[in-house]
Design a protein around this motif. Sequence first.
Motif, PDB file in Angstrom:
ATOM      1  N   LEU A 286      -4.692  -7.939   3.716  1.00  0.00           N
ATOM      2  CA  LEU A 286      -4.543  -8.468   2.366  1.00  0.00           C
ATOM      3  C   LEU A 286      -5.226  -7.539   1.366  1.00  0.00           C
ATOM      4  CD1 LEU A 286      -3.596 -10.665   0.424  1.00  0.00           C
ATOM      5  CD2 LEU A 286      -5.708 -11.910   0.937  1.00  0.00           C
ATOM      6  N   ASP A 287      -6.394  -7.023   1.710  1.00  0.00           N
ATOM      7  CA  ASP A 287      -7.102  -6.104   0.814  1.00  0.00           C
ATOM      8  C   ASP A 287      -6.293  -4.836   0.551  1.00  0.00           C
ATOM      9  OD1 ASP A 287      -9.247  -7.815   0.482  1.00  0.00           O
ATOM     10  OD2 ASP A 287     -10.410  -6.916   2.110  1.00  0.00           O
ATOM     11  N   GLU A 288      -5.572  -4.357   1.552  1.00  0.00           N
ATOM     12  CA  GLU A 288      -4.742  -3.164   1.347  1.00  0.00           C
ATOM     13  C   GLU A 288      -3.566  -3.464   0.419  1.00  0.00           C
ATOM     14  OE1 GLU A 288      -5.305  -0.572   5.401  1.00  0.00           O
ATOM     15  OE2 GLU A 288      -4.367  -2.563   5.600  1.00  0.00           O
ATOM     16  N   TYR A 289      -2.963  -4.631   0.558  1.00  0.00           N
ATOM     17  CA  TYR A 289      -1.892  -5.012  -0.363  1.00  0.00           C
ATOM     18  C   TYR A 289      -2.422  -5.148  -1.792  1.00  0.00           C
ATOM     19  CZ  TYR A 289       1.643  -5.894   3.219  1.00  0.00           C
ATOM     20  OH  TYR A 289       2.568  -5.751   4.231  1.00  0.00           O
ATOM     21  N   LEU A 290      -3.587  -5.757  -1.919  1.00  0.00           N
ATOM     22  CA  LEU A 290      -4.179  -5.921  -3.250  1.00  0.00           C
ATOM     23  C   LEU A 290      -4.546  -4.573  -3.865  1.00  0.00           C
ATOM     24  CD1 LEU A 290      -6.395  -9.068  -2.575  1.00  0.00           C
ATOM     25  CD2 LEU A 290      -4.199  -8.955  -3.799  1.00  0.00           C
ATOM     26  N   ALA A 291      -5.011  -3.627  -3.046  1.00  0.00           N
ATOM     27  CA  ALA A 291      -5.332  -2.285  -3.534  1.00  0.00           C
ATOM     28  C   ALA A 291      -4.081  -1.585  -4.069  1.00  0.00           C
ATOM     29  CB  ALA A 291      -5.984  -1.451  -2.433  1.00  0.00           C
ATOM     30  N   MET A 292      -2.948  -1.810  -3.417  1.00  0.00           N
ATOM     31  CA  MET A 292      -1.689  -1.227  -3.893  1.00  0.00           C
ATOM     32  C   MET A 292      -1.353  -1.750  -5.286  1.00  0.00           C
ATOM     33  SD  MET A 292       0.800  -1.329  -0.612  1.00  0.00           S
ATOM     34  CE  MET A 292       0.530  -0.271   0.798  1.00  0.00           C
ATOM     35  N   HIS A 293      -1.463  -3.049  -5.449  1.00  0.00           N
ATOM     36  CA  HIS A 293      -1.146  -3.638  -6.749  1.00  0.00           C
ATOM     37  C   HIS A 293      -2.150  -3.214  -7.813  1.00  0.00           C
ATOM     38  CE1 HIS A 293       2.386  -6.124  -6.027  1.00  0.00           C
ATOM     39  NE2 HIS A 293       1.952  -6.128  -4.785  1.00  0.00           N
ATOM     40  N   ALA A 294      -3.406  -3.102  -7.448  1.00  0.00           N
ATOM     41  CA  ALA A 294      -4.418  -2.649  -8.406  1.00  0.00           C
ATOM     42  C   ALA A 294      -4.132  -1.205  -8.834  1.00  0.00           C
ATOM     43  CB  ALA A 294      -5.814  -2.757  -7.795  1.00  0.00           C
ATOM     44  N   ALA A 295      -3.728  -0.372  -7.895  1.00  0.00           N
ATOM     45  CA  ALA A 295      -3.465   1.036  -8.209  1.00  0.00           C
ATOM     46  C   ALA A 295      -2.323   1.184  -9.208  1.00  0.00           C
ATOM     47  CB  ALA A 295      -3.151   1.814  -6.932  1.00  0.00           C
ATOM     48  N   VAL A 296      -1.275   0.423  -9.036  1.00  0.00           N
ATOM     49  CA  VAL A 296      -0.121   0.547  -9.923  1.00  0.00           C
ATOM     50  C   VAL A 296      -0.388  -0.137 -11.270  1.00  0.00           C
ATOM     51  CG1 VAL A 296       1.269  -1.483  -9.294  1.00  0.00           C
ATOM     52  CG2 VAL A 296       2.392   0.677  -9.795  1.00  0.00           C
ATOM     53  N   GLY A 297      -1.514  -0.823 -11.379  1.00  0.00           N
ATOM     54  CA  GLY A 297      -1.892  -1.468 -12.634  1.00  0.00           C
ATOM     55  C   GLY A 297      -2.407  -0.509 -13.688  1.00  0.00           C
ATOM     56  N   HIS A 298      -2.564   0.761 -13.360  1.00  0.00           N
ATOM     57  CA  HIS A 298      -2.983   1.766 -14.338  1.00  0.00           C
ATOM     58  C   HIS A 298      -1.738   2.453 -14.890  1.00  0.00           C
ATOM     59  CE1 HIS A 298      -4.597   5.495 -15.925  1.00  0.00           C
ATOM     60  NE2 HIS A 298      -5.764   4.873 -16.000  1.00  0.00           N
ATOM     61  N   ARG A 299      -1.669   2.617 -16.186  1.00  0.00           N
ATOM     62  CA  ARG A 299      -0.460   3.144 -16.848  1.00  0.00           C
ATOM     63  C   ARG A 299       0.001   4.489 -16.266  1.00  0.00           C
ATOM     64  NH1 ARG A 299       2.607   2.402 -21.891  1.00  0.00           N
ATOM     65  NH2 ARG A 299       4.106   4.080 -21.755  1.00  0.00           N
ATOM     66  N   THR A 300      -0.903   5.433 -16.085  1.00  0.00           N
ATOM     67  CA  THR A 300      -0.507   6.743 -15.573  1.00  0.00           C
ATOM     68  C   THR A 300       0.025   6.642 -14.153  1.00  0.00           C
ATOM     69  OG1 THR A 300      -2.118   7.854 -16.995  1.00  0.00           O
ATOM     70  CG2 THR A 300      -1.295   9.106 -15.102  1.00  0.00           C
ATOM     71  N   ARG A 301      -0.639   5.849 -13.314  1.00  0.00           N
ATOM     72  CA  ARG A 301      -0.166   5.690 -11.936  1.00  0.00           C
ATOM     73  C   ARG A 301       1.167   4.959 -11.903  1.00  0.00           C
ATOM     74  NH1 ARG A 301      -5.904   5.376 -11.073  1.00  0.00           N
ATOM     75  NH2 ARG A 301      -5.948   3.124 -11.157  1.00  0.00           N
ATOM     76  N   TYR A 302       1.331   3.970 -12.771  1.00  0.00           N
ATOM     77  CA  TYR A 302       2.621   3.288 -12.859  1.00  0.00           C
ATOM     78  C   TYR A 302       3.722   4.287 -13.218  1.00  0.00           C
ATOM     79  CZ  TYR A 302       6.495   0.600 -14.704  1.00  0.00           C
ATOM     80  OH  TYR A 302       7.756   0.129 -14.961  1.00  0.00           O
ATOM     81  N   GLU A 303       3.466   5.135 -14.197  1.00  0.00           N
ATOM     82  CA  GLU A 303       4.477   6.108 -14.623  1.00  0.00           C
ATOM     83  C   GLU A 303       4.796   7.109 -13.519  1.00  0.00           C
ATOM     84  OE1 GLU A 303       4.438   7.833 -18.517  1.00  0.00           O
ATOM     85  OE2 GLU A 303       3.373   6.123 -19.337  1.00  0.00           O
ATOM     86  N   ILE A 304       3.787   7.543 -12.797  1.00  0.00           N
ATOM     87  CA  ILE A 304       4.026   8.459 -11.668  1.00  0.00           C
ATOM     88  C   ILE A 304       4.915   7.776 -10.636  1.00  0.00           C
ATOM     89  CG2 ILE A 304       2.946   9.593  -9.679  1.00  0.00           C
ATOM     90  CD1 ILE A 304       0.472  10.071 -11.524  1.00  0.00           C
TER      91      ILE A 304
END
Length: 137
Positions: free
Chosen positions: A29-47
């Motif tokens: 579950l922590d790994e899934y949550l880390a994925m969602h947290a990572a894509v929550g940053h604008r630059t990472r989302y755009e990448i």
Amino acid sequence: MATNDSQPAGAGFPEDPEDLLPEDSVLSLDEYLAMHAAVGHRTRYEILYRLVHSDDMSPKELEDAIEVDDSTLHYHLNKLVDVGLVEKRQRTERGADGLYTYYRATVFGEVTLTSGVDELIRGEVAFEAMYDSSIDE
């Protein structure tokens, strides 16, 4: 996004969200949550957005597409690679010396983007209609 108004809140869902995972889950579950947290940053989302919708891209192509400097790009790429949303690949180009580095979205990256943030954005029209008090029923 459908809702079922006939069930009380929480009906059919385990008390502990970790129990939502299959017994043989490849991720915690922590790994899934880390994925969602990572894509929550604008630059990472755009990448991630560019990689999902444009296939493989080199760091230079990504730099040009999202207009960030090299060090910022690599910082965010490393975050996406660390959580498993993006993979870094290297190959030799015909007639060129050395290795060519490129990045591509993983299956987790594609699903996180298309069924996550992108789905919320596309659903804005439906959300507006659901909560618009000026519409007569």
